[in-house]
Design a protein around this motif. Structure first.
Motif, PDB file in Angstrom:
ATOM      1  N   LYS A 254       0.804  -1.209   0.000  1.00 36.61           N
ATOM      2  CA  LYS A 254       0.000   0.000   0.000  1.00 36.61           C
ATOM      3  C   LYS A 254       0.846   1.272   0.000  1.00 36.61           C
ATOM      4  O   LYS A 254       0.309   2.375  -0.148  1.00 36.61           O
ATOM      5  CB  LYS A 254      -0.931   0.001   1.209  1.00 36.61           C
ATOM      6  CG  LYS A 254      -1.977  -1.110   1.177  1.00 36.61           C
ATOM      7  CD  LYS A 254      -2.900  -1.030   2.375  1.00 36.61           C
ATOM      8  CE  LYS A 254      -3.953  -2.128   2.336  1.00 36.61           C
ATOM      9  NZ  LYS A 254      -4.871  -2.060   3.511  1.00 36.61           N
ATOM     10  N   ASN A 255       2.147   1.107   0.180  1.00 38.73           N
ATOM     11  CA  ASN A 255       3.046   2.265   0.216  1.00 38.73           C
ATOM     12  C   ASN A 255       4.289   1.991  -0.628  1.00 38.73           C
ATOM     13  O   ASN A 255       5.406   1.889  -0.111  1.00 38.73           O
ATOM     14  CB  ASN A 255       3.447   2.587   1.664  1.00 38.73           C
ATOM     15  CG  ASN A 255       2.289   3.160   2.468  1.00 38.73           C
ATOM     16  OD1 ASN A 255       1.876   4.289   2.248  1.00 38.73           O
ATOM     17  ND2 ASN A 255       1.761   2.359   3.396  1.00 38.73           N
ATOM     18  N   VAL A 256       4.060   1.839  -1.912  1.00 33.89           N
ATOM     19  CA  VAL A 256       5.157   1.547  -2.830  1.00 33.89           C
ATOM     20  C   VAL A 256       5.856   2.843  -3.237  1.00 33.89           C
ATOM     21  O   VAL A 256       5.209   3.802  -3.675  1.00 33.89           O
ATOM     22  CB  VAL A 256       4.644   0.805  -4.085  1.00 33.89           C
ATOM     23  CG1 VAL A 256       5.789   0.544  -5.047  1.00 33.89           C
ATOM     24  CG2 VAL A 256       3.967  -0.496  -3.682  1.00 33.89           C
ATOM     25  N   LYS A 257       7.152   2.854  -3.075  1.00 31.12           N
ATOM     26  CA  LYS A 257       7.939   4.019  -3.494  1.00 31.12           C
ATOM     27  C   LYS A 257       8.192   3.984  -5.003  1.00 31.12           C
ATOM     28  O   LYS A 257       8.081   4.998  -5.700  1.00 31.12           O
ATOM     29  CB  LYS A 257       9.279   4.038  -2.752  1.00 31.12           C
ATOM     30  CG  LYS A 257      10.208   5.167  -3.181  1.00 31.12           C
ATOM     31  CD  LYS A 257      11.547   5.081  -2.462  1.00 31.12           C
ATOM     32  CE  LYS A 257      12.495   6.180  -2.944  1.00 31.12           C
ATOM     33  NZ  LYS A 257      13.822   6.071  -2.265  1.00 31.12           N
ATOM     34  N   ARG A 258       8.574   2.817  -5.481  1.00 26.61           N
ATOM     35  CA  ARG A 258       8.910   2.671  -6.901  1.00 26.61           C
ATOM     36  C   ARG A 258       8.645   1.221  -7.318  1.00 26.61           C
ATOM     37  O   ARG A 258       9.084   0.285  -6.660  1.00 26.61           O
ATOM     38  CB  ARG A 258      10.371   3.014  -7.155  1.00 26.61           C
ATOM     39  CG  ARG A 258      10.775   2.993  -8.634  1.00 26.61           C
ATOM     40  CD  ARG A 258      12.284   3.126  -8.815  1.00 26.61           C
ATOM     41  NE  ARG A 258      12.812   4.362  -8.249  1.00 26.61           N
ATOM     42  CZ  ARG A 258      13.573   4.408  -7.156  1.00 26.61           C
ATOM     43  NH1 ARG A 258      13.870   3.274  -6.497  1.00 26.61           N
ATOM     44  NH2 ARG A 258      14.010   5.553  -6.704  1.00 26.61           N
ATOM     45  N   TYR A 259       7.920   1.041  -8.407  1.00 26.02           N
ATOM     46  CA  TYR A 259       7.677  -0.300  -8.942  1.00 26.02           C
ATOM     47  C   TYR A 259       8.860  -0.742  -9.800  1.00 26.02           C
ATOM     48  O   TYR A 259       9.594   0.074 -10.353  1.00 26.02           O
ATOM     49  CB  TYR A 259       6.392  -0.333  -9.766  1.00 26.02           C
ATOM     50  CG  TYR A 259       5.141  -0.322  -8.921  1.00 26.02           C
ATOM     51  CD1 TYR A 259       4.628  -1.504  -8.390  1.00 26.02           C
ATOM     52  CD2 TYR A 259       4.484   0.880  -8.636  1.00 26.02           C
ATOM     53  CE1 TYR A 259       3.479  -1.489  -7.599  1.00 26.02           C
ATOM     54  CE2 TYR A 259       3.348   0.905  -7.851  1.00 26.02           C
ATOM     55  CZ  TYR A 259       2.851  -0.290  -7.329  1.00 26.02           C
ATOM     56  OH  TYR A 259       1.721  -0.279  -6.541  1.00 26.02           O
ATOM     57  N   GLY A 260       9.010  -2.046  -9.881  1.00 29.69           N
ATOM     58  CA  GLY A 260      10.098  -2.575 -10.699  1.00 29.69           C
ATOM     59  C   GLY A 260       9.880  -2.347 -12.176  1.00 29.69           C
ATOM     60  O   GLY A 260      10.834  -2.220 -12.939  1.00 29.69           O
TER      61      GLY A 260
END
Length: 513
Positions: A254-260
């Motif tokens: 719910k708190n993703v900084k950056r997706y791959g």
């Protein structure tokens, strides 16, 4: 004689002034005339001088070429170059209009149906070729090249040039399975406006930070789809620094900084198809048989199911933003520029926007490579990349075809092509053979895209008028498979049945002629 002429002229002027003072006022007109010239003639042996007023030379009508283009990064750069070089050299003005991508095809269909000369040139996507050509929208270019002694086939990179410029040409020419030289008698309608396939973009610094490196400690882009997925897990990081590879239990989705990974997989246009195609084809599947017009049993083959399932894993395993199911071009560009993912599927034309420091926070942080692929039992890797090239053609209903041809010659000249290549804003790769080596700098978007073309990774869908109907079916069901609403086999089986109905009832199907 001079005295009589002057006196008569004075009377004429006075009368004219009197009449003018009594007449109803009229709008002021400025008339440019040539000054009178005295000429001596011999009348019955006696010289006589008369005044001759020269007829003004007709003013040459100004020519303005109107071009309907795509809203690609190179479009405003092309307009700048035309203003700076083409117009001063030729006196021909150029106006390029680039509406949103999803409206261009319908606009050209409207122009074609009404036989309008509103636009003189079209910069047009390849999958739309068939419908427009069969409706007589585009001028054949072979006579123009012949007239000026130009050789299309040797000027541009093959087999791309044959596939992108001539129609109809089977996709096997693009992949190298068929010899392009066997198709040079097919009519030519387009010169290259762009060249390329989808490519992989990645941030090397993030790769090094995650330990995704080669023996020399440099960032190593993935070779296989399995490596690609593992790299995406390592690069999907939450606000606390946890990633999906090393500490999935602590990862906060719910708190993703950056997706791959970033890509667009919407139903609009060919959004999800662009991302899914490399999986589909690299696993050994196809879309249809171009000779028999058969889709059922081909687009839903066992290999197709495997490719779809690999594609859907990226959404299922959380390495992409769930919103990618609704993303298209503007969303992927915005996310790249605000550092929302570490890798993406992109185009060489978009790379200019990724690396533009005036709009992108990640400018200068990207490197590029051809796509990964499916590893076969013998260890070889079969790669595929979504083909995405456009052509420039003359509107068959234009009233300024010669001026349009002059512009095309200017555009495809080595000098102009090199200026486009060198302008980073354009994100442009040239298809000219004599500029190929100049562009092949490893790690750049141009190198990745041109390598994919040269190595035969590029793959296309359909270029016939049925394109829109076939695509609409495919987009809907593949989008559902991507988000897990239905399984891949069910999606592909539905696509196969519905597409086959379109193909079986098409007037363009050889069986129906």
């Amino acid at each position: 004689m001079h005295t009589r002429r002057i006196a008569a002229f004075s009377v004429f002027v006075v009368l004219a002034m009197v009449l003018a003072s009594c007449a109803t006022p009229t709008p002021e007109k400025i008339i440019v005339t040539q000054p009178p010239v005295e000429v001596t003639r011999i009348v019955a042996g006696t010289p006589e001088t008369i005044v001759v007023t020269a007829t003004p030379a007709p003013v040459k009508e100004e020519v303005t070429l109107r071009i309907l283009s795509l809203a690609w990064p190179q479009t405003p750069v092309e307009q700048e170059l035309a203003n700076k070089y083409f117009t001063p050299q030729t006196g021909i003005k150029v106006e390029i209009t680039g509406p949103p991508y999803e409206f261009v095809e319908s606009k050209v269909r409207e122009i074609c149906a009404s036989q309008s000369s509103e636009y003189d040139l079209f910069e047009y996507d390849s999958q739309w070729y068939g419908g427009a050509i069969m409706n007589g929208c585009f001028e054949q270019l072979d006579p123009y090249f012949k007239k000026d002694g130009l050789d299309y086939d040797s000027t541009f990179v093959q087999p791309y040039a044959t596939y992108n410029g001539r129609w109809p040409v089977p996709v096997g020419v693009l992949t190298g399975e068929l010899d392009w030289k066997d198709y040079t008698d097919v009519p030519l309608y387009f010169i290259p406006w762009t060249i390329g396939t989808m490519i992989l973009s990645y941030q090397p610094d993030l790769f090094v930070e995650a330990g995704i490196v080669d023996a020399e400690g440099k960032a190593k882009p993935p070779d296989t789809w399995e490596e690609f997925l593992e790299d995406a897990k390592a690069l999907t990081v939450d606000v606390n620094g946890n990633n999906l590879r090393d500490n999935p239990d602590k990862f906060d989705p719910k708190n993703v900084k950056r997706y791959g990974l970033g890509w667009y997989a919407c139903r609009i246009s060919d959004g999800v198809t662009q991302q899914w195609l490399p999986f589909h084809v690299s696993y050994g599947a196809r879309f249809w048989d171009e000779n028999t017009w058969q889709a059922e049993g081909i687009i839903n083959s066992p290999e197709a199911v495997q490719g779809c399932e690999m594609f859907a894993r990226f959404y299922k395993e959380g390495v992409v933003d769930p919103a990618t199911a609704t993303w298209f071009v503007s969303e992927i560009l915005g996310a790249a520029q605000t550092d929302k993912f570490a890798m993406s599927f992109t185009w060489v034309s978009f790379a200019g926007a990724y690396d533009d420091p005036s709009v992108s926070q990640t400018a200068g942080k990207w490197a590029y490579a051809p796509f990964p692929g499916h590893q076969l039992p013998d260890g070889t890797i079969r790669r595929a990349a979504t083909y995405g090239s456009q052509g420039m053609g003359i509107n068959a209903f234009s009233k300024q075809k010669e001026a349009a041809w002059e512009y095309m010659k200017w555009y495809m000249s080595p000098e102009v092509q090199k200026m486009l290549v060198d302008d980073k804003r354009a994100g442009f790769a040239s298809a000219r053979v004599d500029l190929l080596d100049y562009q092949m700098v490893p790690g750049t978007a141009k190198w990745a895209s041109l390598t994919s073309i040269i190595e035969g990774y590029g793959f296309d869908v359909w270029t016939y008028p049925e394109y829109a109907q076939l695509l609409d079916i495919q987009q809907n069901y593949m989008n559902l498979a991507y988000i897990g609403q239905i399984g891949c086999k069910e999606a592909l089986d539905q696509i196969a049945v519905l597409q086959q109905r379109i193909l079986d009832t098409s007037p363009n199907n050889p069986k129906n002629k």
